[in-house]
Scaffold this motif. Sequence first.
Motif, mmCIF file in Angstrom:
data_model
loop_
_atom_site.group_PDB
_atom_site.id
_atom_site.type_symbol
_atom_site.label_atom_id
_atom_site.label_comp_id
_atom_site.label_asym_id
_atom_site.label_seq_id
_atom_site.Cartn_x
_atom_site.Cartn_y
_atom_site.Cartn_z
ATOM 1 N N LEU A 19 0.812 -1.071 0.129
ATOM 2 C CA LEU A 19 0.046 -0.011 0.092
ATOM 3 C C LEU A 19 0.660 1.142 0.060
ATOM 4 O O LEU A 19 1.697 1.193 0.665
ATOM 5 C CB LEU A 19 -0.785 0.095 1.125
ATOM 6 C CG LEU A 19 -1.742 -1.246 1.376
ATOM 7 C CD1 LEU A 19 -2.493 -1.054 2.787
ATOM 8 C CD2 LEU A 19 -2.603 -1.444 0.324
ATOM 9 N N THR A 88 -1.682 -2.715 -4.274
ATOM 10 C CA THR A 88 -2.929 -2.297 -3.730
ATOM 11 C C THR A 88 -3.968 -3.165 -3.333
ATOM 12 O O THR A 88 -3.994 -4.131 -3.490
ATOM 13 C CB THR A 88 -3.353 -0.996 -4.621
ATOM 14 O OG1 THR A 88 -4.078 -0.003 -3.836
ATOM 15 C CG2 THR A 88 -4.289 -1.818 -5.502
ATOM 16 N N MET A 92 -7.206 0.702 -0.186
ATOM 17 C CA MET A 92 -6.455 1.804 -0.949
ATOM 18 C C MET A 92 -7.365 2.533 -1.415
ATOM 19 O O MET A 92 -7.512 3.749 -1.781
ATOM 20 C CB MET A 92 -5.233 1.452 -1.534
ATOM 21 C CG MET A 92 -4.349 2.400 -1.816
ATOM 22 S SD MET A 92 -3.174 2.850 -0.475
ATOM 23 C CE MET A 92 -3.522 4.634 -0.272
#
Length: 188
Positions: A19, A88, A92
């Motif tokens: 992330l 991700t 996110m």
Amino acid sequence: MVIDCRSAMKNMVPRIAILGAESTGKSTLAEALAAHYRTAWVPEYLREFVETFQRTPRADEQFMIATTQRQREKEAERHSNRLLFCDTTPLMTMVYSEHYFGQADTALARLAAAYDYAATIVTAPTMPWVADGMQRESDEVRQQVHARLIRKLEASGVTYRLVDGSTQQRVMQVVDYLALHLCTDAMR
């Protein structure tokens, strides 16, 4: 703090969330980690969406983007060896929805709350910010999104490792972190 092994046990292959805000090296790190462990990684679907449609997504498209990302993870698990690195997660997508649209819809919030990754890595926003003409806004936004992400992880009780430095330094930080904290045979 030791990572909860139950999340790693839910999946055949433990998924590692990468992330970070825009232009922080998530994709580069995910790809480098996959090469290091000789396994697969899942690219960020949002990037593909923007390239395909030549625009940024609307608020009503956020849930579809997050579910497509999760579907890609499931597909990649079949081609993974020991670990799967995910560039991700729906969390996110939710952070960006809150930043740009003031909120995340209920379905996206539920999907993001079902956070079941074996480990979470956050890329520090210290690499040079690079504009891409469509998806990235500014270093100021990058810093705001990073702060929002950290608050969200801490409020949710998600343990994470912040990595910084060159790509190789970041890879070694993740390797060390996973060796110490991931409860799986994947590290053998």
